[in-house]
Scaffold this active site. Sequence first.
Site, mmCIF file in Angstrom:
data_model
loop_
_atom_site.group_PDB
_atom_site.id
_atom_site.type_symbol
_atom_site.label_atom_id
_atom_site.label_comp_id
_atom_site.label_asym_id
_atom_site.label_seq_id
_atom_site.Cartn_x
_atom_site.Cartn_y
_atom_site.Cartn_z
ATOM 1 N N ASP A 1 0.660 -1.179 0.039
ATOM 2 C CA ASP A 1 0.440 0.088 0.376
ATOM 3 C C ASP A 1 0.579 1.571 -0.017
ATOM 4 O O ASP A 1 0.854 2.002 0.806
ATOM 5 C CB ASP A 1 -0.807 -0.475 1.516
ATOM 6 C CG ASP A 1 -1.859 -0.916 1.203
ATOM 7 O OD1 ASP A 1 -2.579 -1.736 0.347
ATOM 8 O OD2 ASP A 1 -2.237 -1.243 2.122
ATOM 9 N N HIS B 1 -10.463 7.049 1.901
ATOM 10 C CA HIS B 1 -9.110 7.358 1.060
ATOM 11 C C HIS B 1 -9.398 6.010 0.085
ATOM 12 O O HIS B 1 -9.485 5.265 0.532
ATOM 13 C CB HIS B 1 -8.065 6.380 2.339
ATOM 14 C CG HIS B 1 -8.068 5.372 2.949
ATOM 15 N ND1 HIS B 1 -9.482 5.404 4.256
ATOM 16 C CD2 HIS B 1 -7.839 4.110 2.820
ATOM 17 C CE1 HIS B 1 -9.341 3.788 4.823
ATOM 18 N NE2 HIS B 1 -8.325 3.194 3.713
ATOM 19 N N LYS C 1 -6.715 -4.820 -2.814
ATOM 20 C CA LYS C 1 -7.753 -5.513 -1.906
ATOM 21 C C LYS C 1 -8.735 -4.704 -1.539
ATOM 22 O O LYS C 1 -8.836 -3.150 -1.312
ATOM 23 C CB LYS C 1 -6.990 -5.925 -0.422
ATOM 24 C CG LYS C 1 -5.788 -4.676 0.054
ATOM 25 C CD LYS C 1 -4.733 -5.564 0.718
ATOM 26 C CE LYS C 1 -3.922 -4.538 2.125
ATOM 27 N NZ LYS C 1 -4.207 -3.522 1.998
ATOM 28 N N CYS D 1 -2.067 -2.124 7.705
ATOM 29 C CA CYS D 1 -1.833 -3.146 7.385
ATOM 30 C C CYS D 1 -0.609 -3.939 6.829
ATOM 31 O O CYS D 1 -0.350 -5.112 6.590
ATOM 32 C CB CYS D 1 -1.782 -2.714 5.653
ATOM 33 S SG CYS D 1 -3.799 -1.994 5.657
ATOM 34 N N ASP E 1 -4.675 -0.500 -1.398
ATOM 35 C CA ASP E 1 -6.748 -0.424 -0.965
ATOM 36 C C ASP E 1 -7.065 -0.319 -2.111
ATOM 37 O O ASP E 1 -6.876 0.588 -3.429
ATOM 38 C CB ASP E 1 -6.450 0.785 0.094
ATOM 39 C CG ASP E 1 -6.487 0.012 1.625
ATOM 40 O OD1 ASP E 1 -6.606 -1.386 1.361
ATOM 41 O OD2 ASP E 1 -6.185 0.093 2.367
ATOM 42 N N HIS F 1 -10.525 0.751 -2.807
ATOM 43 C CA HIS F 1 -12.037 0.769 -1.668
ATOM 44 C C HIS F 1 -12.994 1.958 -2.653
ATOM 45 O O HIS F 1 -13.268 2.690 -3.379
ATOM 46 C CB HIS F 1 -12.262 1.967 -0.478
ATOM 47 C CG HIS F 1 -10.877 0.816 0.640
ATOM 48 N ND1 HIS F 1 -10.728 -0.646 1.234
ATOM 49 C CD2 HIS F 1 -10.254 2.011 1.424
ATOM 50 C CE1 HIS F 1 -10.479 -0.178 1.912
ATOM 51 N NE2 HIS F 1 -9.914 0.384 1.951
#
Length: 208
Positions: free
Chosen positions: A8, A81, A106, A151, A46, A48
């Site tokens: 990340d 984020h 993820k 993470c 990440d 999202h």
Amino acid sequence: MDALLIVDVQNDFLPGGSLEVPEGDKIISVINALQTGFGLIVATRDWHPANHGSFASNHKGHNPGDVIDLDGLEQILWPDHCVQGSPGAEISPLLNQRIIQKVVFKGTDPKIDSYSAFFDNGHRIQTELHDYLQKKGVKRLFVTGLAADVCVYFTVKDALELGYETFLVTDATKGVNLKPDDTSKAFEDMEKKGAKLIKSEDVMKLRK
């Protein structure tokens, strides 16, 4: 086979980002230097959706840092984020991406967060990382990236449980530190669980 895992290193986790890790940018040159010694390099992102349940903005009356129940799991609420397609979700342009062979996404399910690079937070669904590493014959994993106390911590924990000999490169990670000693506690716990803590300057010596 050894692999370098970069967790990340995205704009939103760097200074000026919506969920910045203090001095998170300082680790990028260390990671770039490490990459030259590995034949297999994997990065995570990440990724999202805007309606993700970990975002405080999606829960009326709640603020970042609040803890709620999200689909049966305790969830810390964060600022928005790494929203899919946003500049904040991009891997930092300072990171050498030319020799990264695989990027694992993820946190794509709005109903559950995914701190670890291997599983969601409920261990309900695996990402593709474990299968990919197994196919490549990886036995030893060298973990870097952000954030050390979130993470990276959960990634290391899962890597150990999955049977990888796991090394945390301590100068190639930084923590959020919601509490001042979160990173030091995370380091201590990872070591207790079997991770080997190592400095970047010693990685190549170890791999000779």
